[in-house]
Design a protein around this motif. Structure first.
Motif, PDB file in Angstrom:
ATOM      1  N   GLU A  15     -45.688   2.953   4.583  1.00 50.79           N
ATOM      2  CA  GLU A  15     -46.973   3.275   3.952  1.00 50.79           C
ATOM      3  C   GLU A  15     -46.990   4.729   3.501  1.00 50.79           C
ATOM      4  OE1 GLU A  15     -51.678   3.885   4.935  1.00 50.79           O
ATOM      5  OE2 GLU A  15     -50.569   2.507   6.225  1.00 50.79           O
ATOM      6  N   ASN A  16     -46.558   5.631   4.357  1.00 53.04           N
ATOM      7  CA  ASN A  16     -46.546   7.052   4.013  1.00 53.04           C
ATOM      8  C   ASN A  16     -45.640   7.330   2.808  1.00 53.04           C
ATOM      9  OD1 ASN A  16     -48.270   7.461   6.153  1.00 53.04           O
ATOM     10  ND2 ASN A  16     -46.720   8.363   7.486  1.00 53.04           N
ATOM     11  N   ALA A  17     -44.466   6.704   2.791  1.00 49.86           N
ATOM     12  CA  ALA A  17     -43.537   6.900   1.677  1.00 49.86           C
ATOM     13  C   ALA A  17     -44.134   6.366   0.374  1.00 49.86           C
ATOM     14  CB  ALA A  17     -42.202   6.220   1.975  1.00 49.86           C
ATOM     15  N   LEU A  18     -44.781   5.211   0.435  1.00 45.95           N
ATOM     16  CA  LEU A  18     -45.401   4.640  -0.754  1.00 45.95           C
ATOM     17  C   LEU A  18     -46.573   5.488  -1.239  1.00 45.95           C
ATOM     18  CD1 LEU A  18     -45.258   0.855   0.142  1.00 45.95           C
ATOM     19  CD2 LEU A  18     -43.999   2.027  -1.680  1.00 45.95           C
ATOM     20  N   ARG A  19     -47.343   6.016  -0.306  1.00 44.29           N
ATOM     21  CA  ARG A  19     -48.464   6.886  -0.687  1.00 44.29           C
ATOM     22  C   ARG A  19     -47.953   8.148  -1.371  1.00 44.29           C
ATOM     23  NH1 ARG A  19     -52.179   7.521   4.449  1.00 44.29           N
ATOM     24  NH2 ARG A  19     -53.246   8.949   3.043  1.00 44.29           N
ATOM     25  N   ARG A  20     -46.872   8.734  -0.826  1.00 43.81           N
ATOM     26  CA  ARG A  20     -46.290   9.927  -1.451  1.00 43.81           C
ATOM     27  C   ARG A  20     -45.796   9.598  -2.859  1.00 43.81           C
ATOM     28  NH1 ARG A  20     -43.773  10.355   3.538  1.00 43.81           N
ATOM     29  NH2 ARG A  20     -44.812  11.855   4.865  1.00 43.81           N
ATOM     30  N   SER A  21     -45.081   8.487  -2.987  1.00 47.51           N
ATOM     31  CA  SER A  21     -44.547   8.075  -4.284  1.00 47.51           C
ATOM     32  C   SER A  21     -45.677   7.813  -5.278  1.00 47.51           C
ATOM     33  CB  SER A  21     -43.689   6.819  -4.118  1.00 47.51           C
ATOM     34  OG  SER A  21     -43.185   6.399  -5.354  1.00 47.51           O
ATOM     35  N   SER A  22     -46.709   7.122  -4.830  1.00 44.61           N
ATOM     36  CA  SER A  22     -47.851   6.828  -5.692  1.00 44.61           C
ATOM     37  C   SER A  22     -48.545   8.117  -6.117  1.00 44.61           C
ATOM     38  CB  SER A  22     -48.837   5.912  -4.965  1.00 44.61           C
ATOM     39  OG  SER A  22     -49.988   5.696  -5.740  1.00 44.61           O
ATOM     40  N   ALA A  23     -48.790   9.005  -5.170  1.00 43.36           N
ATOM     41  CA  ALA A  23     -49.459  10.265  -5.482  1.00 43.36           C
ATOM     42  C   ALA A  23     -48.632  11.090  -6.461  1.00 43.36           C
ATOM     43  CB  ALA A  23     -49.726  11.055  -4.199  1.00 43.36           C
ATOM     44  N   GLN A  24     -47.325  11.138  -6.241  1.00 43.22           N
ATOM     45  CA  GLN A  24     -46.478  11.900  -7.163  1.00 43.22           C
ATOM     46  C   GLN A  24     -46.467  11.258  -8.536  1.00 43.22           C
ATOM     47  OE1 GLN A  24     -45.188  14.963  -6.327  1.00 43.22           O
ATOM     48  NE2 GLN A  24     -44.974  15.033  -8.542  1.00 43.22           N
ATOM     49  N   GLY A  25     -46.498   9.924  -8.582  1.00 46.32           N
ATOM     50  CA  GLY A  25     -46.576   9.218  -9.860  1.00 46.32           C
ATOM     51  C   GLY A  25     -47.853   9.550 -10.606  1.00 46.32           C
ATOM     52  N   VAL A  26     -48.962   9.632  -9.878  1.00 44.23           N
ATOM     53  CA  VAL A  26     -50.237   9.992 -10.497  1.00 44.23           C
ATOM     54  C   VAL A  26     -50.165  11.419 -11.045  1.00 44.23           C
ATOM     55  CG1 VAL A  26     -52.683  10.472 -10.031  1.00 44.23           C
ATOM     56  CG2 VAL A  26     -51.621   8.369  -9.149  1.00 44.23           C
ATOM     57  N   ILE A  27     -49.615  12.338 -10.263  1.00 35.95           N
ATOM     58  CA  ILE A  27     -49.499  13.726 -10.706  1.00 35.95           C
ATOM     59  C   ILE A  27     -48.576  13.831 -11.920  1.00 35.95           C
ATOM     60  CG2 ILE A  27     -48.605  16.013 -10.051  1.00 35.95           C
ATOM     61  CD1 ILE A  27     -49.776  15.359  -7.204  1.00 35.95           C
ATOM     62  N   PHE A  28     -47.467  13.113 -11.878  1.00 35.48           N
ATOM     63  CA  PHE A  28     -46.543  13.117 -13.026  1.00 35.48           C
ATOM     64  C   PHE A  28     -47.260  12.585 -14.273  1.00 35.48           C
ATOM     65  CE2 PHE A  28     -43.379  11.291 -15.836  1.00 35.48           C
ATOM     66  CZ  PHE A  28     -42.392  12.271 -15.884  1.00 35.48           C
ATOM     67  N   GLY A  29     -47.926  11.439 -14.117  1.00 35.18           N
ATOM     68  CA  GLY A  29     -48.644  10.842 -15.242  1.00 35.18           C
ATOM     69  C   GLY A  29     -49.730  11.759 -15.782  1.00 35.18           C
TER      70      GLY A  29
END
Length: 170
Positions: A15-29
Motif C-alpha cells: 500500500e505504501n509503495a503504491l501510494r508513493r507511486s500514485s503521488a509521484q505520478g500525480v506530481i509528474f502529471g
C-alpha cells in the motif's frame, strides 16, 4: 512473526509503495500540465482519450467517473488548447465524438519519453507470467478506483438535510 502478521506487514508495504507511486505520478502529471498550460485533471482526461481513441463525452464521463457537466468543461478547455476536436458522426449528426489532435498531442508526448523508456526497462525485468499478474492488478486497481470515485461522488452529492427553522416565540 506469525504468517498473518507477516502478510499484514507485506500488504502495508505494498500500500505504501503504491501510494508513493500514485503521488509521484500525480506530481509528474501536474508538472507536465503546468508546462503545457492545462489543469492536471484535464491532462488525465486527455490521457483517457489517448488510450481509448475517439469517444463521446458520455463515454469519457463513464471512464473517468466525472459528471457529464464536468466533462463538457474539460472538453471545452482541451479544445481551446488545440488538443482535441469535436467531430460529428456522419451517420447520426446528433452524436458528437471527441478526438485528439495528434500533431498537438505530440508536443506533450515528448515529456513522457524518458519515463516511458524507464518503464519499458523495468517491465523487461519481469517474466510474461509476472507481467500478466501486473496487468491483472493494474486493471482491477483501475476498476476499484473507478468504483471508489462513484462512491465518493454519491457521498459528496447526497442531499444534505435542511436545518430546522428556528421558531419565533412571541
Amino acid at each position: 512473526m506469525s504468517r498473518a502478521k507477516a502478510r499484514a506487514a507485506l500488504m502495508q508495504e505494498l500500500e505504501n509503495a503504491l501510494r508513493r507511486s500514485s503521488a509521484q505520478g500525480v506530481i509528474f502529471g501536474q508538472t507536465v500540465a503546468n508546462t503545457v498550460g492545462i489543469s492536471g485533471s484535464d491532462l488525465e482526461c486527455l490521457d483517457f482519450l489517448n488510450l481509448e481513441g475517439r469517444v463521446t463525452a458520455g463515454r469519457l464521463a463513464e471512464m473517468t467517473g466525472l459528471t457529464t457537466g464536468a466533462i463538457t468543461g474539460v472538453i471545452d478547455r482541451l479544445e481551446k488548447a488545440g488538443l482535441v476536436r469535436r467531430e460529428r458522426d456522419p451517420a447520426d449528426r446528433r452524436k458528437v465524438f471527441i478526438a485528439i489532435v495528434p500533431e498537438n498531442l505530440a508536443r506533450i508526448g515528448r515529456f513522457y519519453e524518458h519515463m516511458q523508456r524507464g518503464m519499458v526497462k523495468l517491465w523487461e525485468s519481469y517474466s510474461d507470467a509476472e507481467l500478466k499478474l501486473l496487468l491483472e492488478f493494474a486493471t482491477k486497481g483501475y476498476e476499484t478506483m473507478l468504483a471508489a470515485t462513484e462512491e465518493l461522488k454519491s457521498m459528496v452529492e447526497a442531499p444534505r438535510p435542511k436545518p430546522a427553522k428556528k421558531s419565533k416565540r412571541s
